[in-house]
Design a protein around this motif. Structure first.
Motif, PDB file in Angstrom:
ATOM      1  N   ASP A 149     -74.510  15.373 -10.637  1.00 32.15           N
ATOM      2  CA  ASP A 149     -73.110  14.999 -10.471  1.00 32.15           C
ATOM      3  C   ASP A 149     -72.216  15.780 -11.423  1.00 32.15           C
ATOM      4  N   VAL A 150     -71.014  16.089 -10.978  1.00 32.57           N
ATOM      5  CA  VAL A 150     -69.994  16.628 -11.864  1.00 32.57           C
ATOM      6  C   VAL A 150     -69.422  15.452 -12.659  1.00 32.57           C
ATOM      7  N   PRO A 151     -69.480  15.512 -13.978  1.00 29.78           N
ATOM      8  CA  PRO A 151     -69.013  14.375 -14.786  1.00 29.78           C
ATOM      9  C   PRO A 151     -67.498  14.295 -14.812  1.00 29.78           C
ATOM     10  N   PRO A 152     -66.949  13.180 -15.256  1.00 30.28           N
ATOM     11  CA  PRO A 152     -65.492  13.040 -15.353  1.00 30.28           C
ATOM     12  C   PRO A 152     -64.913  13.991 -16.388  1.00 30.28           C
TER      13      PRO A 152
ATOM     14  N   ALA B 244     -65.970  23.698 -11.865  1.00 33.39           N
ATOM     15  CA  ALA B 244     -64.685  24.403 -11.788  1.00 33.39           C
ATOM     16  C   ALA B 244     -63.900  23.997 -10.550  1.00 33.39           C
ATOM     17  N   GLU B 245     -64.579  23.892  -9.415  1.00 29.80           N
ATOM     18  CA  GLU B 245     -63.910  23.542  -8.172  1.00 29.80           C
ATOM     19  C   GLU B 245     -63.385  22.111  -8.192  1.00 29.80           C
ATOM     20  N   GLN B 246     -64.116  21.216  -8.847  1.00 36.63           N
ATOM     21  CA  GLN B 246     -63.685  19.818  -8.880  1.00 36.63           C
ATOM     22  C   GLN B 246     -62.593  19.583  -9.915  1.00 36.63           C
ATOM     23  N   TRP B 247     -62.694  20.230 -11.070  1.00 36.35           N
ATOM     24  CA  TRP B 247     -61.719  19.985 -12.130  1.00 36.35           C
ATOM     25  C   TRP B 247     -60.421  20.759 -11.938  1.00 36.35           C
ATOM     26  N   GLU B 248     -60.455  21.902 -11.226  1.00 35.43           N
ATOM     27  CA  GLU B 248     -59.245  22.673 -10.906  1.00 35.43           C
ATOM     28  C   GLU B 248     -58.401  23.007 -12.140  1.00 35.43           C
ATOM     29  N   LEU B 249     -59.036  23.541 -13.133  1.00 34.14           N
ATOM     30  CA  LEU B 249     -58.332  23.868 -14.375  1.00 34.14           C
ATOM     31  C   LEU B 249     -57.414  25.065 -14.200  1.00 34.14           C
ATOM     32  N   GLY B 250     -56.357  25.114 -14.971  1.00 34.22           N
ATOM     33  CA  GLY B 250     -55.397  26.202 -14.898  1.00 34.22           C
ATOM     34  C   GLY B 250     -54.238  25.862 -13.991  1.00 34.22           C
TER      35      GLY B 250
ATOM     36  N   GLY C 156     -56.882  18.843 -14.641  1.00 33.89           N
ATOM     37  CA  GLY C 156     -56.585  20.171 -14.158  1.00 33.89           C
ATOM     38  C   GLY C 156     -55.251  20.213 -13.437  1.00 33.89           C
ATOM     39  N   LYS C 157     -54.723  21.432 -13.277  1.00 36.32           N
ATOM     40  CA  LYS C 157     -53.400  21.595 -12.678  1.00 36.32           C
ATOM     41  C   LYS C 157     -53.452  22.353 -11.350  1.00 36.32           C
ATOM     42  N   GLY C 158     -54.631  22.422 -10.738  1.00 36.88           N
ATOM     43  CA  GLY C 158     -54.726  23.015  -9.415  1.00 36.88           C
ATOM     44  C   GLY C 158     -55.237  24.431  -9.364  1.00 36.88           C
TER      45      GLY C 158
ATOM     46  N   GLY D 166     -66.118  32.513  -9.299  1.00 42.40           N
ATOM     47  CA  GLY D 166     -67.422  32.961  -9.769  1.00 42.40           C
ATOM     48  C   GLY D 166     -67.384  33.990 -10.873  1.00 42.40           C
ATOM     49  N   GLY D 167     -66.205  34.332 -11.389  1.00 45.30           N
ATOM     50  CA  GLY D 167     -66.123  35.290 -12.491  1.00 45.30           C
ATOM     51  C   GLY D 167     -66.578  34.662 -13.805  1.00 45.30           C
ATOM     52  N   GLY D 168     -67.171  35.477 -14.667  1.00 44.92           N
ATOM     53  CA  GLY D 168     -67.634  34.958 -15.958  1.00 44.92           C
ATOM     54  C   GLY D 168     -68.974  35.533 -16.325  1.00 44.92           C
ATOM     55  N   ALA D 169     -69.707  34.829 -17.181  1.00 44.44           N
ATOM     56  CA  ALA D 169     -71.016  35.310 -17.632  1.00 44.44           C
ATOM     57  C   ALA D 169     -71.847  34.141 -18.115  1.00 44.44           C
ATOM     58  N   SER D 170     -73.175  34.328 -18.111  1.00 50.57           N
ATOM     59  CA  SER D 170     -74.120  33.308 -18.565  1.00 50.57           C
ATOM     60  C   SER D 170     -74.994  33.880 -19.692  1.00 50.57           C
TER      61      SER D 170
END
Length: 245
Positions: free
Chosen positions: A27-30, A86-92, A231-233, A238-242
């Motif tokens: 699950d994606v946490p709150p 990222a998709e659920q929280w919609e940050l930025g 988040g603000k929408g 998929g950009g970034g690094a691990s």
């Protein structure tokens, strides 16, 4: 170049949905605050310092940086889990897609920086990789998690806001090599896998989504304090690094 990178990311995300053993996904946490420390890696004072810095960034710019620590990935890949977060929280900010998430999985000792669409030119995959390996991991290897994350998010903010005072010398002086280039045979292979599945699996082009199950492992009851911070929408691609330590 950028169009081919986005094509690869699109294909890779769908491939990970299929390949990531998602029959029982996590699950994606709150989202409760800038720092969501479900793995309890930080002391109270570290948590306060991190939250103060990230709240300040959020209130004084369009940039939103969030930290998420979890006890375990439960057999899911960190790349797949972080993009779902990222998709659920919609940050930025909506329309600017100016969000960044730093995800840390304690048991697997893995971490990932997930970058919003609007920041991909300022915070490239190569720079994200440099922050992970040259800034964060050296502290993590000494179990100085709070300091590693603080230095990491400062460098992220420095690049995203073009604030040289926040950027480490090692990150600032990184070689300008194109680590985003994907070998053509890999791109062709992923396209074949995706198209093969869309033809022979139920669901057509969305066949990887069938591997999701309603059975999920969660984080327990979450705080409703996400009313204070949300988040603000913003969108992610998929950009970034691990990395791992």
């Amino acid at each position: 170049m950028k169009s081919s990178q986005r094509l690869f990311r699109f294909i890779a995300i769908f491939y990970l949905f299929w390949h990531g053993l998602l029959l029982f996904s996590l699950d994606v946490p709150p989202l409760t605050a800038p720092v969501n420390d479900y793995a309890q890696l930080f002391t109270k004072s570290e948590l306060q310092e991190l939250n103060d810095f990230l709240y300040s960034i959020d209130q004084n710019s369009d940039l939103q940086i969030v930290v998420l620590t979890i006890p375990s990935l439960e057999d899911e890949t960190i790349e797949n889990f972080s993009i779902r977060v990222a998709e659920q929280w919609e940050l930025g900010k909506k329309g600017k897609d100016s969000g960044v998430i730093l995800v840390i999985a304690a048991q697997e000792r893995k971490l990932r920086i997930e970058v919003g669409y609007g920041l991909e030119e300022l915070l490239t995959d190569a720079q994200s990789n440099k922050i992970i390996r040259s800034v964060i991991i050296p502290y993590f290897e000494k179990q100085e998690y709070g300091k590693g994350v603080l230095m990491g998010v400062k460098n992220i903010a420095g690049l995203a806001l073009k604030d040289e005072s926040l950027i480490n010398k090692t990150v600032r002086e990184q070689e300008q090599e194109d680590t985003d280039t994907i070998p053509l045979p890999i791109i062709i292979f992923l396209i074949i896998v995706f198209l093969f599945g869309s033809r022979f699996m139920p669901g057509g082009l969305f066949w990887p989504l069938l591997f999701f199950s309603s059975g999920r492992r969660g984080f327990g009851s979450g705080s409703s304090s996400s009313d204070r911070f949300s988040g603000k929408g913003g969108r992610f691609g998929g950009g970034g690094a691990s990395g791992s330590w």
